[in-house]
Design an enzyme around this catalytic site. Structure first.
Site, short mmCIF file in Angstrom:
data_model
loop_
_atom_site.label_atom_id
_atom_site.label_comp_id
_atom_site.label_asym_id
_atom_site.label_seq_id
_atom_site.Cartn_x
_atom_site.Cartn_y
_atom_site.Cartn_z
CG HIS A 158 20.75 110.08 72.82
ND1 HIS A 158 20.00 110.89 71.98
CD2 HIS A 158 20.63 108.83 72.30
CE1 HIS A 158 19.47 110.17 71.02
NE2 HIS A 158 19.84 108.90 71.19
CE1 TYR A 179 13.15 128.54 86.05
CE2 TYR A 179 14.51 126.58 86.14
CZ TYR A 179 14.01 127.71 86.73
OH TYR A 179 14.38 128.02 88.01
CG HIS A 209 18.48 109.44 66.78
ND1 HIS A 209 19.76 109.02 66.53
CD2 HIS A 209 18.11 108.81 67.92
CE1 HIS A 209 20.13 108.16 67.47
NE2 HIS A 209 19.15 108.02 68.32
CD GLU A 221 23.93 106.51 69.28
OE1 GLU A 221 24.94 106.68 68.58
OE2 GLU A 221 22.78 106.56 68.86
CG HIS A 259 15.33 107.48 71.24
ND1 HIS A 259 15.41 106.16 70.86
CD2 HIS A 259 16.58 108.00 71.04
CE1 HIS A 259 16.64 105.88 70.45
NE2 HIS A 259 17.38 106.98 70.57
#
Ligand code: 13P
Length: 210
Positions: A92, A119, A160, A73, A94
């Site tokens: 990144h 926040y 994703h 990625e 999941h």
């Protein structure tokens, strides 16, 4: 911070994310900017067990120059660094709740998670664009992510997961955690009569912390 210290910090923060269930298996990747390039987690590595010495190193043009084979990625991370020159790190994941939101068909594609708590606004901002689905590692995602990241600190990749940026590695990890917990709150409260932060409350937060 020295490159060595950043390697150790990246490994520690990634392990902490893994231990608390924000990452499972070999999912997720983390990068951080150096004066002469970038560090990024190796492809197929577990965020729970990174060896600081084997973290991949990229030069300033995102070419692999050291460590293990980098994440597939790299394009995703590169899009953020190019769209937001002040960014020092990209995370990144999941993570389950944010990924669940990325699978919802009936949400606002510019901000699928409402401003429920301060926040969320402080760490993510006013926008969280949903970028259309691309296969993991598909270089074609880069222009779409670049465009979305130019206007937002964080995005959701449809079906994703989240990608979050910040000026420092620690802040990027904090933001990724805040996004995951905000997604959890949103899903917990779906269908209920919720009191949102007002426009004025959000503007105050963005002015002070945005
Ligand atoms: P890498 O193991 O290549 O970093 O890919 C993991 C991932 O999260 C894909 O989206």
């Amino acid at each position: 911070m020295s490159e060595q210290a950043l390697r150790v910090l990246l490994s520690e923060l990634a392990a902490s994310l893994f231990q608390r269930g924000y990452a499972v298996g070999s999912a997720g990747n983390v990068s951080a900017k150096l004066p002469d390039g970038y560090l990024i987690t190796p492809t197929n590595s577990s965020l729970g067990r990174l060896d600081p010495e084997r973290i991949s190193k990229l030069d300033a043009n995102f070419e692999h120059i050291g460590g293990d084979k980098p994440s597939k990625e790299v394009f995703m991370h590169r899009a953020f660094y190019r769209a937001r020159p002040q960014v020092g790190a990209v995370v990144h994941l999941h993570s389950t709740m944010a990924t669940a939101v990325s699978c919802l068909a009936d949400v606002d594609p510019n901000c699928p998670i409402p401003a429920l708590t301060p926040y969320f606004v402080m760490r993510i901002g006013a926008r969280l664009p949903v970028v259309p689905y691309y296969r993991p590692g598909d270089a074609a995602m880069e222009p779409a992510i670049y465009q979305a990241a130019a206007a937002a600190r964080a995005i959701l990749l449809a079906n994703h997961g989240p990608v979050v940026s910040a000026d420092t590695l620690t802040d990027a990890v904090y933001a990724a955690e805040e996004l995951e917990e905000s997604a959890r709150l949103f899903l917990l409260l779906r269908g209920q009569n919720v009191r949102m932060l007002t426009e004025a409350q959000q503007t105050e937060l963005l002015l002070k912390f945005g």
